[in-house]
Design an enzyme around this catalytic site. Structure first.
Site, PDB file in Angstrom:
ATOM      1  N   SER A 167       0.860  -1.187   0.000  1.00 28.84           N
ATOM      2  CA  SER A 167       0.000   0.000   0.000  1.00 28.84           C
ATOM      3  C   SER A 167       0.890   1.230   0.000  1.00 28.84           C
ATOM      4  O   SER A 167       1.794   1.349   0.845  1.00 28.84           O
ATOM      5  CB  SER A 167      -0.874   0.007   1.261  1.00 28.84           C
ATOM      6  OG  SER A 167      -1.270   1.336   1.539  1.00 28.84           O
TER       7      SER A 167
ATOM      8  N   HIS B  62      -1.685  -1.692  -3.881  1.00 29.17           N
ATOM      9  CA  HIS B  62      -2.891  -1.320  -3.144  1.00 29.17           C
ATOM     10  C   HIS B  62      -2.948   0.199  -3.025  1.00 29.17           C
ATOM     11  O   HIS B  62      -1.995   0.830  -2.543  1.00 29.17           O
ATOM     12  CB  HIS B  62      -2.819  -1.980  -1.760  1.00 29.17           C
ATOM     13  CG  HIS B  62      -4.015  -1.793  -0.906  1.00 29.17           C
ATOM     14  ND1 HIS B  62      -5.147  -2.584  -1.010  1.00 29.17           N
ATOM     15  CD2 HIS B  62      -4.263  -0.910   0.094  1.00 29.17           C
ATOM     16  CE1 HIS B  62      -6.036  -2.208  -0.103  1.00 29.17           C
ATOM     17  NE2 HIS B  62      -5.532  -1.185   0.576  1.00 29.17           N
TER      18      HIS B  62
ATOM     19  N   ASP C 281      -5.064   3.412  -1.530  1.00 35.09           N
ATOM     20  CA  ASP C 281      -6.059   3.775  -0.519  1.00 35.09           C
ATOM     21  C   ASP C 281      -6.648   5.152  -0.807  1.00 35.09           C
ATOM     22  O   ASP C 281      -5.978   6.170  -0.616  1.00 35.09           O
ATOM     23  CB  ASP C 281      -5.403   3.787   0.866  1.00 35.09           C
ATOM     24  CG  ASP C 281      -5.032   2.393   1.326  1.00 35.09           C
ATOM     25  OD1 ASP C 281      -5.946   1.561   1.481  1.00 35.09           O
ATOM     26  OD2 ASP C 281      -3.828   2.127   1.517  1.00 35.09           O
TER      27      ASP C 281
ATOM     28  N   MET D 138      -9.207   7.909   0.323  1.00 32.70           N
ATOM     29  CA  MET D 138      -9.965   8.331   1.519  1.00 32.70           C
ATOM     30  C   MET D 138     -10.580   9.705   1.273  1.00 32.70           C
ATOM     31  O   MET D 138      -9.923  10.588   0.717  1.00 32.70           O
ATOM     32  CB  MET D 138      -9.044   8.407   2.732  1.00 32.70           C
ATOM     33  CG  MET D 138      -8.307   7.109   3.018  1.00 32.70           C
ATOM     34  SD  MET D 138      -7.388   7.237   4.555  1.00 32.70           S
ATOM     35  CE  MET D 138      -6.420   5.727   4.474  1.00 32.70           C
TER      36      MET D 138
ATOM     37  N   HIS E 236      -8.724   0.587  -2.894  1.00 33.27           N
ATOM     38  CA  HIS E 236      -9.482   0.481  -1.654  1.00 33.27           C
ATOM     39  C   HIS E 236     -10.189   1.803  -1.422  1.00 33.27           C
ATOM     40  O   HIS E 236      -9.577   2.780  -0.992  1.00 33.27           O
ATOM     41  CB  HIS E 236      -8.504   0.160  -0.503  1.00 33.27           C
ATOM     42  CG  HIS E 236      -9.158   0.002   0.828  1.00 33.27           C
ATOM     43  ND1 HIS E 236      -8.436  -0.143   1.988  1.00 33.27           N
ATOM     44  CD2 HIS E 236     -10.462  -0.038   1.194  1.00 33.27           C
ATOM     45  CE1 HIS E 236      -9.272  -0.269   3.007  1.00 33.27           C
ATOM     46  NE2 HIS E 236     -10.506  -0.190   2.555  1.00 33.27           N
TER      47      HIS E 236
ATOM     48  N   MET F  41     -12.244   4.123   0.569  1.00 36.54           N
ATOM     49  CA  MET F  41     -12.779   4.452   1.896  1.00 36.54           C
ATOM     50  C   MET F  41     -13.533   5.761   1.737  1.00 36.54           C
ATOM     51  O   MET F  41     -13.074   6.839   2.158  1.00 36.54           O
ATOM     52  CB  MET F  41     -11.629   4.564   2.909  1.00 36.54           C
ATOM     53  CG  MET F  41     -11.112   3.202   3.340  1.00 36.54           C
ATOM     54  SD  MET F  41      -9.451   3.280   4.031  1.00 36.54           S
ATOM     55  CE  MET F  41      -8.490   3.199   2.533  1.00 36.54           C
TER      56      MET F  41
ATOM     57  N   MET G  32     -10.718  -5.913   7.182  1.00 36.07           N
ATOM     58  CA  MET G  32      -9.866  -4.887   7.794  1.00 36.07           C
ATOM     59  C   MET G  32      -9.411  -5.378   9.158  1.00 36.07           C
ATOM     60  O   MET G  32     -10.239  -5.688  10.025  1.00 36.07           O
ATOM     61  CB  MET G  32     -10.640  -3.576   7.979  1.00 36.07           C
ATOM     62  CG  MET G  32     -11.031  -2.849   6.701  1.00 36.07           C
ATOM     63  SD  MET G  32      -9.661  -2.420   5.634  1.00 36.07           S
ATOM     64  CE  MET G  32      -8.673  -1.344   6.685  1.00 36.07           C
TER      65      MET G  32
ATOM     66  N   GLY H 158      -2.115   4.320   8.119  1.00 34.12           N
ATOM     67  CA  GLY H 158      -1.187   3.205   8.125  1.00 34.12           C
ATOM     68  C   GLY H 158      -0.460   3.151   9.460  1.00 34.12           C
ATOM     69  O   GLY H 158      -0.620   4.035  10.312  1.00 34.12           O
ATOM     70  N   GLY H 159       0.313   2.085   9.651  1.00 34.62           N
ATOM     71  CA  GLY H 159       1.170   1.992  10.820  1.00 34.62           C
ATOM     72  C   GLY H 159       0.485   1.590  12.109  1.00 34.62           C
ATOM     73  O   GLY H 159       1.068   1.721  13.179  1.00 34.62           O
TER      74      GLY H 159
ATOM     75  N   ASP I 170      -6.155  -6.435   5.349  1.00 39.08           N
ATOM     76  CA  ASP I 170      -5.595  -5.079   5.275  1.00 39.08           C
ATOM     77  C   ASP I 170      -5.462  -4.487   6.670  1.00 39.08           C
ATOM     78  O   ASP I 170      -6.459  -4.269   7.360  1.00 39.08           O
ATOM     79  CB  ASP I 170      -6.500  -4.195   4.404  1.00 39.08           C
ATOM     80  CG  ASP I 170      -5.904  -2.812   4.172  1.00 39.08           C
ATOM     81  OD1 ASP I 170      -4.746  -2.570   4.582  1.00 39.08           O
ATOM     82  OD2 ASP I 170      -6.599  -1.979   3.556  1.00 39.08           O
ATOM     83  N   GLY I 171      -4.201  -4.223   7.051  1.00 42.11           N
ATOM     84  CA  GLY I 171      -3.961  -3.502   8.286  1.00 42.11           C
ATOM     85  C   GLY I 171      -3.038  -4.217   9.250  1.00 42.11           C
ATOM     86  O   GLY I 171      -3.354  -5.306   9.730  1.00 42.11           O
ATOM     87  N   GLY I 172      -1.876  -3.617   9.474  1.00 40.28           N
ATOM     88  CA  GLY I 172      -0.964  -4.132  10.492  1.00 40.28           C
ATOM     89  C   GLY I 172      -0.233  -5.404  10.125  1.00 40.28           C
ATOM     90  O   GLY I 172       0.296  -6.095  11.009  1.00 40.28           O
TER      91      GLY I 172
ATOM     92  N   GLY J 288       1.576  -2.029   4.155  1.00 42.13           N
ATOM     93  CA  GLY J 288       1.880  -0.609   3.991  1.00 42.13           C
ATOM     94  C   GLY J 288       3.189  -0.259   4.656  1.00 42.13           C
ATOM     95  O   GLY J 288       4.259  -0.272   4.029  1.00 42.13           O
ATOM     96  N   SER J 289       3.116   0.006   5.971  1.00 42.35           N
ATOM     97  CA  SER J 289       4.326   0.450   6.679  1.00 42.35           C
ATOM     98  C   SER J 289       5.363  -0.659   6.823  1.00 42.35           C
ATOM     99  O   SER J 289       6.513  -0.380   7.156  1.00 42.35           O
ATOM    100  CB  SER J 289       3.952   1.013   8.060  1.00 42.35           C
ATOM    101  OG  SER J 289       3.189   0.064   8.777  1.00 42.35           O
TER     102      SER J 289
HETATM  103  C1  DX5 Z   1      -5.589   2.018   6.114  1.00 41.83           C
HETATM  104  C2  DX5 Z   1      -5.361   1.392   4.773  1.00 41.83           C
HETATM  105  C3  DX5 Z   1      -4.273   0.403   4.681  1.00 41.83           C
HETATM  106  C4  DX5 Z   1      -2.924   0.898   5.143  1.00 41.83           C
HETATM  107  C5  DX5 Z   1      -2.275  -0.239   5.817  1.00 41.83           C
HETATM  108  O1  DX5 Z   1      -6.895   2.430   6.279  1.00 41.83           O
HETATM  109  O2  DX5 Z   1      -6.520   0.746   4.297  1.00 41.83           O
HETATM  110  O3  DX5 Z   1      -4.178  -0.141   3.376  1.00 41.83           O
HETATM  111  O4  DX5 Z   1      -2.075   1.354   4.140  1.00 41.83           O
HETATM  112  O5  DX5 Z   1      -1.095   0.187   6.369  1.00 41.83           O
HETATM  113  P1  DX5 Z   1      -0.297  -0.748   7.362  1.00 41.83           P
HETATM  114  O6  DX5 Z   1       0.107  -1.969   6.582  1.00 41.83           O
HETATM  115  O7  DX5 Z   1       0.821   0.097   7.801  1.00 41.83           O
HETATM  116  O8  DX5 Z   1      -1.255  -1.113   8.489  1.00 41.83           O
HETATM  117 ZN    ZN Z   2      -6.219  -0.271   2.356  1.00 41.55          ZN
END
Ligand code: DX5
Ligand code: ZN
Length: 222
Positions: free
Chosen positions: A9, A34, A36, A38, A67, A69, A137, A144-145, A175-177, A197-198
């Site tokens: 991401s 990916h 994102d 928003m 994605h 949002m 999710m 992220g992070g 998706d996430g963490g 992502g991170s």
């Molecule tokens: C957050 C995004 C994720 C984000 C994940 O709402 O949907 O795709 O980039 O980042 P990490 O992998 O750092 O949790």
């Molecule tokens: Zn995402």
């Protein structure tokens, strides 16, 4: 165990050098990218929209996993279907899940539904036979992070069983963490695609090195 795909991401990438950051994911062996989107309404944060996605489409041949949002995704999906391979939207953001799925497919992309941590699997039960992907999710969306919420892996396990039992072909995306430490657990729960992502865009190592570490963590258990 199934072959798990990695989807970096760009949320934590350097937005001033996005084209280079995207190329780094491709050169580092990512399976898809990916993106994102928003809107500052469905989630508090604002990132980028279809104009940026279209520009990035020109710099890579990676598959695009969008994605959304955004509130009322049915009013937005048409802007993304040309550049995207998969368009994912949140079921919490619309009263029209079925219509939104149709709009994405009519635009020529695959369609995915996303579930926030507090949303039960029952919300997508009627859609399982037709969706291409379900995104679980494992954080509350917006940034992220964050740390993966462990209870969401149980949701993935239950979804995997439901898809297999019903003979549905939808992929499961987490998706996430996602990190080196939990990637194997995500795969074991039944994920097909891991958004990272991170754990990919960070200061500790290059995109390619981070992707390699994630693959190594997955390989140990396969
Ligand atoms: C957050 C995004 C994720 C984000 C994940 O709402 O949907 O795709 O980039 O980042 P990490 O992998 O750092 O949790
Ligand atoms: Zn995402």
């Amino acid at each position: 165990m199934r072959a798990v795909q990695l989807a970096p991401s760009i949320l934590t990438a350097d937005f001033g050098r996005l084209a280079d950051e995207v190329r780094a994911a491709e050169e580092g062996g990512a399976d898809l990218l990916h993106l994102d989107v928003m809107d500052g309404h469905f989630v508090p944060n604002i990132t980028f929209g279809h104009a940026v996605v279209e520009e990035l489409r020109k710099v890579t041949s990676l598959r695009f996993d969008i994605h959304l949002m955004v509130s009322k995704p049915e009013e937005h999906v048409a802007f993304y279907t040309e550049a995207a391979d998969v368009v994912n939207f949140h079921v919490e953001a619309t009263d029209h899940i079925n219509r939104t799925l149709d709009l994405i497919r009519r635009g020529g992309a695959e369609a995915g539904v996303c579930l926030n941590p507090g949303t039960p699997l029952a919300a997508i039960e009627e859609s399982l036979p037709t969706v291409d992907q379900v995104m679980v999710m494992t954080i509350n969306p917006g940034w992220g992070g964050q740390q993966l919420i462990p209870s969401q892996l149980d949701k993935v396990t239950r979804l995997r069983a439901q898809l297999d039992k019903g003979g549905h072909r939808a992929r499961i995306e987490i998706d996430g963490g996602v990190k080196v430490e939990n990637a194997a657990a995500c795969a074991a729960a039944g994920a097909d695609v891991l958004v990272c992502g991170s754990s990919v865009y960070n200061e500790q190592a290059s995109v390619a090195e981070n992707l390699m570490s994630l693959r190594a963590a997955l390989a140990k258990t396969s």
